[in-house]
Design a protein around this motif. Structure first.
Motif, mmCIF file in Angstrom:
data_model
loop_
_atom_site.group_PDB
_atom_site.id
_atom_site.type_symbol
_atom_site.label_atom_id
_atom_site.label_comp_id
_atom_site.label_asym_id
_atom_site.label_seq_id
_atom_site.Cartn_x
_atom_site.Cartn_y
_atom_site.Cartn_z
ATOM 1 N N ILE A 211 1.928 1.463 -7.497
ATOM 2 C CA ILE A 211 0.700 1.554 -6.513
ATOM 3 C C ILE A 211 -0.529 3.166 -7.390
ATOM 4 O O ILE A 211 -1.610 2.522 -7.629
ATOM 5 C CB ILE A 211 0.860 1.651 -4.975
ATOM 6 C CG1 ILE A 211 1.231 0.126 -5.023
ATOM 7 C CG2 ILE A 211 -0.275 2.079 -4.317
ATOM 8 C CD1 ILE A 211 2.154 0.363 -3.393
ATOM 9 N N GLU A 212 0.767 4.204 -7.670
ATOM 10 C CA GLU A 212 -0.531 4.883 -7.685
ATOM 11 C C GLU A 212 -1.108 4.684 -9.080
ATOM 12 O O GLU A 212 -2.726 4.952 -9.712
ATOM 13 C CB GLU A 212 0.289 6.215 -7.784
ATOM 14 C CG GLU A 212 0.132 7.536 -7.936
ATOM 15 C CD GLU A 212 1.566 8.605 -8.298
ATOM 16 O OE1 GLU A 212 0.700 9.761 -7.120
ATOM 17 O OE2 GLU A 212 1.482 8.763 -9.483
ATOM 18 N N GLN B 40 -1.687 1.758 -10.435
ATOM 19 C CA GLN B 40 -3.292 0.958 -10.193
ATOM 20 C C GLN B 40 -4.146 1.524 -9.281
ATOM 21 O O GLN B 40 -5.326 1.237 -10.025
ATOM 22 C CB GLN B 40 -2.521 -0.361 -9.060
ATOM 23 C CG GLN B 40 -1.270 -0.821 -9.453
ATOM 24 C CD GLN B 40 -1.196 -2.419 -8.909
ATOM 25 O OE1 GLN B 40 -0.633 -1.506 -7.063
ATOM 26 N NE2 GLN B 40 -1.325 -3.509 -8.961
ATOM 27 N N GLU B 41 -3.897 2.512 -8.296
ATOM 28 C CA GLU B 41 -5.343 2.783 -7.680
ATOM 29 C C GLU B 41 -5.508 3.947 -8.879
ATOM 30 O O GLU B 41 -6.978 4.160 -9.156
ATOM 31 C CB GLU B 41 -4.943 3.911 -6.344
ATOM 32 C CG GLU B 41 -4.471 3.099 -5.530
ATOM 33 C CD GLU B 41 -3.970 3.818 -4.666
ATOM 34 O OE1 GLU B 41 -3.622 5.436 -4.155
ATOM 35 O OE2 GLU B 41 -4.042 2.870 -2.869
ATOM 36 N N HIS B 42 -5.120 4.970 -9.710
ATOM 37 C CA HIS B 42 -5.742 5.854 -10.953
ATOM 38 C C HIS B 42 -6.479 4.481 -11.907
ATOM 39 O O HIS B 42 -7.420 5.076 -12.232
ATOM 40 C CB HIS B 42 -4.358 6.736 -11.564
ATOM 41 C CG HIS B 42 -4.105 7.808 -11.107
ATOM 42 N ND1 HIS B 42 -2.788 7.714 -10.187
ATOM 43 C CD2 HIS B 42 -4.769 8.777 -9.852
ATOM 44 C CE1 HIS B 42 -2.396 8.602 -10.080
ATOM 45 N NE2 HIS B 42 -3.395 9.522 -9.671
ATOM 46 N N THR C 66 1.442 -0.890 -0.248
ATOM 47 C CA THR C 66 0.000 -0.246 -0.104
ATOM 48 C C THR C 66 1.202 0.918 0.372
ATOM 49 O O THR C 66 2.167 1.257 0.943
ATOM 50 C CB THR C 66 -1.355 -0.122 1.739
ATOM 51 O OG1 THR C 66 -0.138 0.606 2.151
ATOM 52 C CG2 THR C 66 -2.025 -1.442 2.154
ATOM 53 N N ALA C 67 0.160 2.249 -0.408
ATOM 54 C CA ALA C 67 0.957 3.519 -0.541
ATOM 55 C C ALA C 67 1.651 3.925 1.320
ATOM 56 O O ALA C 67 2.639 3.896 0.955
ATOM 57 C CB ALA C 67 -0.069 4.626 -0.930
ATOM 58 N N THR D 242 -7.741 2.071 -11.248
ATOM 59 C CA THR D 242 -9.355 1.463 -10.574
ATOM 60 C C THR D 242 -10.460 2.527 -10.365
ATOM 61 O O THR D 242 -11.475 2.467 -10.838
ATOM 62 C CB THR D 242 -8.463 0.885 -9.699
ATOM 63 O OG1 THR D 242 -7.961 0.160 -9.165
ATOM 64 C CG2 THR D 242 -10.485 0.842 -7.890
ATOM 65 N N ARG D 243 -9.975 3.439 -9.909
ATOM 66 C CA ARG D 243 -10.473 5.073 -10.322
ATOM 67 C C ARG D 243 -11.024 5.231 -11.510
ATOM 68 O O ARG D 243 -12.614 5.422 -11.440
ATOM 69 C CB ARG D 243 -9.895 6.267 -9.844
ATOM 70 C CG ARG D 243 -10.149 6.638 -8.025
ATOM 71 C CD ARG D 243 -8.882 7.260 -8.062
ATOM 72 N NE ARG D 243 -8.359 7.175 -6.171
ATOM 73 C CZ ARG D 243 -7.466 7.442 -5.945
ATOM 74 N NH1 ARG D 243 -6.577 8.557 -6.574
ATOM 75 N NH2 ARG D 243 -7.490 7.873 -4.408
#
Length: 67
Positions: free
Chosen positions: A50-51, A53-55, A11-12, A57-58
């Motif tokens: 991670i960043e 991947q999160e972008h 995680t971040a 997903t959003r």
């Protein structure tokens, strides 16, 4: 190999904690500044991953809402 106990970096927040651990290890002479730089570079690559991947997903969630 660099021998240092790092927290989980899935995680971040974990990456951030690992960065703090790395800086402390350099400051305390547990690892060399060069080893710290190598770890910092690896952790930065992990943070970017991670960043990304999160972008993604959003973005996928937003695209689903538009359908």
């Amino acid at each position: 190999p660099i021998r240092i106990d790092l927290p989980n970096v899935n995680t971040a927040d974990g990456v951030s904690q690992a960065q703090v651990t790395t800086v402390q290890a350099v400051a305390e002479g547990e690892i060399t500044p060069e080893e710290g730089k190598v770890l910092a570079d690896i952790l930065e690559a992990r943070r970017r991953s991670i960043e990304t991947q999160e972008h993604e997903t959003r973005l996928n969630k937003l695209e689903e809402l538009e359908k």
